[in-house]
Write a protein that holds these residues in place. Sequence first.
Motif, PDB file in Angstrom:
ATOM      1  N   LEU A   1     -10.331 -24.485  37.059  1.00 36.32           N
ATOM      2  CA  LEU A   1     -11.381 -24.502  36.358  1.00 36.32           C
ATOM      3  C   LEU A   1     -11.160 -25.351  34.861  1.00 36.32           C
ATOM      4  O   LEU A   1     -10.069 -24.865  34.250  1.00 36.32           O
TER       5      LEU A   1
ATOM      6  N   LEU B   1     -14.952 -32.922  38.857  1.00 31.86           N
ATOM      7  CA  LEU B   1     -15.519 -32.620  40.045  1.00 31.86           C
ATOM      8  C   LEU B   1     -15.075 -33.330  41.578  1.00 31.86           C
ATOM      9  O   LEU B   1     -14.870 -32.635  42.323  1.00 31.86           O
TER      10      LEU B   1
ATOM     11  N   LYS C   1     -12.695 -29.667  41.093  1.00 32.92           N
ATOM     12  CA  LYS C   1     -12.152 -28.614  39.777  1.00 32.92           C
ATOM     13  C   LYS C   1     -13.770 -28.018  39.268  1.00 32.92           C
ATOM     14  O   LYS C   1     -14.652 -28.912  39.105  1.00 32.92           O
ATOM     15  N   HIS C   2     -13.682 -26.730  39.249  1.00 24.32           N
ATOM     16  CA  HIS C   2     -14.873 -26.290  38.363  1.00 24.32           C
ATOM     17  C   HIS C   2     -14.847 -26.529  36.839  1.00 24.32           C
ATOM     18  O   HIS C   2     -13.935 -26.784  36.413  1.00 24.32           O
TER      19      HIS C   2
ATOM     20  N   LEU D   1     -18.990 -26.307  43.634  1.00 23.62           N
ATOM     21  CA  LEU D   1     -18.307 -26.259  42.523  1.00 23.62           C
ATOM     22  C   LEU D   1     -19.233 -25.738  41.510  1.00 23.62           C
ATOM     23  O   LEU D   1     -20.346 -26.401  41.342  1.00 23.62           O
ATOM     24  N   ILE D   2     -18.454 -24.970  40.548  1.00 25.54           N
ATOM     25  CA  ILE D   2     -19.432 -24.579  39.406  1.00 25.54           C
ATOM     26  C   ILE D   2     -19.550 -25.736  38.344  1.00 25.54           C
ATOM     27  O   ILE D   2     -18.507 -26.424  38.007  1.00 25.54           O
ATOM     28  N   SER D   3     -20.571 -26.163  37.994  1.00 23.74           N
ATOM     29  CA  SER D   3     -20.843 -27.211  36.901  1.00 23.74           C
ATOM     30  C   SER D   3     -21.845 -26.613  35.988  1.00 23.74           C
ATOM     31  O   SER D   3     -23.241 -26.900  36.277  1.00 23.74           O
TER      32      SER D   3
ATOM     33  N   GLN E   1     -11.202 -20.702  45.121  1.00 26.88           N
ATOM     34  CA  GLN E   1     -12.033 -21.879  45.399  1.00 26.88           C
ATOM     35  C   GLN E   1     -13.677 -21.473  45.536  1.00 26.88           C
ATOM     36  O   GLN E   1     -14.393 -22.173  45.400  1.00 26.88           O
TER      37      GLN E   1
ATOM     38  N   TRP F   1     -16.819 -18.613  45.034  1.00 24.25           N
ATOM     39  CA  TRP F   1     -17.442 -18.134  43.764  1.00 24.25           C
ATOM     40  C   TRP F   1     -18.883 -17.447  44.273  1.00 24.25           C
ATOM     41  O   TRP F   1     -19.551 -17.965  45.032  1.00 24.25           O
TER      42      TRP F   1
ATOM     43  N   LYS G   1     -22.740 -17.238  42.947  1.00 24.86           N
ATOM     44  CA  LYS G   1     -23.606 -17.999  42.195  1.00 24.86           C
ATOM     45  C   LYS G   1     -24.363 -17.084  41.091  1.00 24.86           C
ATOM     46  O   LYS G   1     -24.770 -17.351  40.042  1.00 24.86           O
TER      47      LYS G   1
END
Length: 404
Positions: free
Chosen positions: A66, A84, A88-89, A116-118, A345, A347, A349
């Motif tokens: 992250l 990204l 990577k988040h 991925l978290i963005s 990796q 997650w 939401k």
Amino acid sequence: MLPGVGIFGTGKIVYVLVPCFRTRGFRVEAIWGRTQEDAEKVAKQLAIPFSTNKVDEVLLRKDVDLVCIVCSPHLHSQITVKALGIGKHVLCDKPAGLSQNEVLKMVRAAQYYPSLISVLCHSLRFLPVFIQMKKAIDEGYIGEITVCDIRVQCGSLLRKQYDWMCEEVMGGGILTNVGSHIIDIICYLTSKRAVKVHGMIRTYTKTTEHIHGIRQISSDDFCTFQMELEGGSCSTVTLNNHLPGQFNQEVLVCGTKGHVAVRGGDLYGQKKDSIKEDVLFLDVEDLKYSPKCMKGVSSSSLLAETPDGLNTNNMSLILPKLYLKGFVKIVSALREAFISVEDKQCWVKEPVAMAATFEDGQYIQAVIDALRKSSKNKEWVKVEMLTEEIPDSYLPLCERQTPF
């Protein structure tokens, strides 16, 4: 299993972020600075095991999953897209970029890697008072929305040394750094976007005791603007950073049946047939940890004792407490997104579902661009969203992306 964190930036906000991540179980594995000296200095002070002035050396570390980007805005887009692209988040500070073109690259990257978290650090969304305000609006407490009136008064955003905050083209100024939060919270509360805008942006402080000579400040320190929202409602916003040592923020939303107002961390409401305002929500944390209540408590222990992990004595000098608390709640939401899954990796939401996305960041940038054009031409300007990237060769030199 919580992912390891890599920090991009060595500003004062890092001294808030690193303890915040650690108290929530994250491991801060690496930090990047503009120079090796800056990175090493912060790494030593905060006991971060790795420091560098090379972006790739942080992104390619296997123990970093992250990345938190809190460096100069002209690097946000480049670091985000690269992060990204290698899995990577990303948690990115405002503003998302210096232009719509930069933010659109971030939007495309996030769409290409949806696993991925963005998200962006527009922290007001996560404060309980604004969550309660949105709930009241959605449940019809004020009826149909007619007018939003927001006023923010604070001290100067400038630092002693000359840096990017002094330059409008580098992302400095009250419109970009405070106004972006306000534009976002209006959209979040009303579920309406601006159709056209009219603004006046001014720079009254062009030199300071420490910044003078051949260099002059171009970033704005006063801004007032109007936005016509979808459906015909409107917003008026005034941003003023000529009040040293103070921070006052009021968000008022009026409707056909009444109004709701956030003052500080408290929510008030009044129906049109009522003679006085009702208290709809009180920030109990502020009451419990007011300066009088915390008298005699050391600043080192305060970080662990407050519910949000905030050192309210010292950290409010870095960011207003309201924004700091929201920032901390974003980190808490990230923890909840990762803590319930075994694979770092993966997650969930839901905890970060309300966070501002890069699409929101592009809309905010479109409004800022329109406001600057309006101020220059002294006319109403339509808010237009880019759908295709503009080649760098067609952009002004200040907006072109350069390799690291």
